[in-house]
Design an enzyme around this catalytic site. Structure first.
Site, PDB file in Angstrom:
ATOM      1  N   LYS A 157       0.835  -1.210   0.000  1.00  0.00           N
ATOM      2  CA  LYS A 157       0.000   0.000   0.000  1.00  0.00           C
ATOM      3  C   LYS A 157       0.867   1.257   0.000  1.00  0.00           C
ATOM      4  CE  LYS A 157      -3.974  -1.721   2.686  1.00  0.00           C
ATOM      5  NZ  LYS A 157      -4.997  -1.490   1.663  1.00  0.00           N
ATOM      6  N   ARG A 189     -10.619 -11.188   1.606  1.00  0.00           N
ATOM      7  CA  ARG A 189     -11.502 -12.199   1.020  1.00  0.00           C
ATOM      8  C   ARG A 189     -10.863 -13.580   1.059  1.00  0.00           C
ATOM      9  NH1 ARG A 189     -11.732  -8.645  -4.317  1.00  0.00           N
ATOM     10  NH2 ARG A 189     -11.489  -7.106  -2.663  1.00  0.00           N
TER      11      ARG A 189
HETATM   12  N1  BES Z   1      -8.093  -3.613   4.349  1.00  0.00           N
HETATM   13  C1  BES Z   1      -8.266  -3.173   3.009  1.00  0.00           C
HETATM   14  C2  BES Z   1      -9.542  -2.354   2.812  1.00  0.00           C
HETATM   15  C3  BES Z   1      -9.601  -1.053   3.558  1.00  0.00           C
HETATM   16  C4  BES Z   1      -9.264   0.135   2.926  1.00  0.00           C
HETATM   17  C5  BES Z   1     -10.055  -1.007   4.847  1.00  0.00           C
HETATM   18  C6  BES Z   1      -9.337   1.335   3.600  1.00  0.00           C
HETATM   19  C7  BES Z   1     -10.137   0.186   5.515  1.00  0.00           C
HETATM   20  C8  BES Z   1      -9.786   1.363   4.890  1.00  0.00           C
HETATM   21  C9  BES Z   1      -8.328  -4.362   2.051  1.00  0.00           C
HETATM   22  O1  BES Z   1      -7.597  -5.464   2.442  1.00  0.00           O
HETATM   23  C10 BES Z   1      -7.786  -3.902   0.741  1.00  0.00           C
HETATM   24  O2  BES Z   1      -6.651  -3.523   0.718  1.00  0.00           O
HETATM   25  N2  BES Z   1      -8.605  -3.927  -0.288  1.00  0.00           N
HETATM   26  C11 BES Z   1      -8.209  -3.485  -1.581  1.00  0.00           C
HETATM   27  C12 BES Z   1      -8.832  -4.404  -2.603  1.00  0.00           C
HETATM   28  C13 BES Z   1      -8.301  -4.193  -3.996  1.00  0.00           C
HETATM   29  C14 BES Z   1      -6.853  -4.610  -4.081  1.00  0.00           C
HETATM   30  C15 BES Z   1      -9.137  -5.001  -4.945  1.00  0.00           C
HETATM   31  C16 BES Z   1      -8.692  -2.044  -1.763  1.00  0.00           C
HETATM   32  O3  BES Z   1      -9.768  -1.698  -1.260  1.00  0.00           O
HETATM   33  O4  BES Z   1      -7.955  -1.265  -2.348  1.00  0.00           O
HETATM   34 ZN    ZN Z   2      -5.545  -5.335   1.843  1.00  0.00          ZN
END
Ligand code: BES
Ligand code: ZN
Ligand code: ZN
Length: 480
Positions: A257, A331
């Site tokens: 990230k 997921r």
């Molecule tokens: N934990 C994150 C989602 C999240 C984002 C929670 C902001 C709280 C605040 C999740 O694991 C994630 O990173 N999801 C990705 C999915 C994408 C790669 C398809 C996302 O939301 O960017």
């Molecule tokens: Zn994630």
């Protein structure tokens, strides 16, 4: 801080501060009080009473605190709760004892709001923190019945549970590791005579949970798949499964990230925390139901053994999944947790909770959680339960075409979608579709995406910023 009920007349109470709620445009409670300083203040301030507006009044003998309750016909559970919170947050450093004048109908939400406000996470790690001055909150009511005592107890039980979930979400990931989380689960298990099953990484791998262990392998901290059971009704044929995402820190893994707000990813275990809190509250309230809570707890880190984009894992369901993005880890761990609930615990209906996608924040902000389901009646039941106690939801579509978006070139499913904007198209729905792929026999299932609602960026008049414990109230209401 202690909270208790007290039968008394407003003009006979003695306390550091006496609190009187004031509805907008309806001053009857305050006027009936017979207290001159309040009457004259309201005469000069006819507009007083807007929601969570406050005013301290000094009389030589007694301090009074007015709190705006908003429009009388819009007053509900959530506002009663937040009013209690506003009172405590405003006065916690000012007085030892509050006498708070309320209607007996709102004892439960008031006690809940009071206890949530008394827990201020911004103080936890400060070395210069001051002890709060407030020691006792008296709720002044005009009749005290068995129902009043029960309502007080329920408010406190809910608050204790929500505060545990908040604490776990607020704690930094260097302290709140999967092992720490497990130790809290063990403590709750002991205190409430629950049944605990723990799979460590080795056992999970042996069982075939390749999606869960694929995420876990990137971190040196031990990971756990946890099941916690509560049996409150030997005759019931229904068994609820509550399944929570428990990523104690989500760096994104190899698909790392950006750093701007990566620190917030310490609350990526909020789903699991809500599951734990719900089981604790259910047991303490002796709810007539059978429950199993599954918590998939691990970090998502890019260690030397971490999984790579393109890796293919075998889920516990038997389906294979291509990991196109290691940051879509929720997921993966949930898929195995969902199968664990269905195959090993034979649950008849399922609610999963997860901070699953950033896309849900784009869609709904932090006000409402996303609802995804294979059974609209079940989902509407949950949404209605939430409405009653002030947790808001929004139902998303789950057309079969969205399922096509997670097709993989090399495996049964892919862990991100592909559409006109790559994985961003319908990002929250494709996440839900991945989970739906492991639901067996059409059993009623709801997925709650709480990525927005689990965290408050700004402090509110009634509650400090940080983890919110969103979901506990809804689940308790739903089971009841
Ligand atoms: N934990 C994150 C989602 C999240 C984002 C929670 C902001 C709280 C605040 C999740 O694991 C994630 O990173 N999801 C990705 C999915 C994408 C790669 C398809 C996302 O939301 O960017
Ligand atoms: Zn994630
Ligand atoms: Zn995550």
């Amino acid at each position: 801080m202690k909270i208790q009920l007290n039968l008394s007349k407003l003009d006979q109470i003695k306390a550091g501060v006496i609190v009187v709620p004031v509805y907008e445009g309806d001053f009857s409670i305050a006027e009936n009080s017979g207290i001159e300083i309040i009457k004259s203040f309201l005469k000069e301030n006819a507009k007083f009473g807007k929601l969570y507006e406050t005013q301290l009044l000094f009389d030589p003998q007694q301090k009074y605190f007015l709190v705006g309750a908003g429009k009388k016909d819009e007053f509900d559970y959530e506002k009663a709760q937040n009013l209690g919170g506003t009172v405590v947050r405003s006065l916690i450093d000012r007085t030892k004892e509050i006498a708070y004048f309320i209607q007996p109908e709102i004892i439960e939400p008031t006690a809940l709001g009071v206890e949530l406000a008394a827990h201020d996470p911004s103080q936890l790690y400060r070395t210069d923190k001051e002890k709060p001055v407030l020691e006792i909150v008296q709720l002044i009511i005009d009749k005290n019945t068995k129902e009043s005592q029960d309502a007080l107890k329920k408010g406190i039980v809910l608050a204790d549970a929500i505060n545990i979930a908040r604490m776990l979400g607020d704690m930094p990931a260097n302290e709140m590791t999967p092992t720490y989380f497990l130790n809290v689960v063990k403590k709750v298990t002991k205190e409430n005579k629950l049944k605990l099953t723990i799979l460590d990484e080795k056992q999970a791998k042996k069982k075939g949970m390749g999606a869960f262990t694929g995420v876990a392998q990137g971190s040196d901290e031990p990971s756990y798949m946890i099941a916690l059971e509560y049996k409150g009704d030997i005759r019931a044929k229904d068994k609820w499964g509550f399944v929570g995402k428990g990523i104690t820190f989500d760096s994104g893994g190899v698909s790392i990230k950006p750093s701007d707000s990566m620190h917030e990813m310490k609350y990526d275990m909020s789903g699991a925390a809500v599951v734990l809190a719900t089981l604790q509250a259910s047991a303490r309230l002796k709810l007539k139901a059978n429950l199993v809570g599954i918590m998939a707890v691990t970090e998502n880190l890019p260690g030397g053994k971490a999984q790579r984009p393109g890796d293919i894992v075998k889920t516990y369901s038997g389906k294979t999944a291509e990991v196109l993005n290691t940051d879509a880890e929720g997921r993966l761990v949930l898929a195995d947790a969902l199968t664990f609930a269905q195959r090993d615990f034979k649950v008849t209906k399922i609610v999963d909770l997860a901070t699953l996608t950033g896309a849900i924040i784009v869609a709904l902000g932090d006000l409402r959680a996303g609802v995804f389901t294979n059974n609209n009646d079940f989902a509407n039941e949950l949404i209605k339960a939430g409405e009653k106690i002030g947790e808001k939801y929004w139902l998303f579509p789950m057309d079969q075409e969205y399922g096509e978006m997670i097709k993989s070139d090399f495996a049964d499913i892919a862990n991100i979608g592909h559409g006109s904007q790559g994985s961003r198209a319908a990002g929250s729905i494709t996440g839900a579709k991945f989970l739906e792929a492991v639901i067996e026999d059409d059993r009623p299932w709801i997925h709650l995406d709480i990525a927005g609602t689990a965290w408050d960026t700004k402090p509110k008049p009634y509650r400090g910023a940080g983890a919110t414990g969103f979901g506990v109230k809804t689940l308790i209401e739903l089971i009841s």
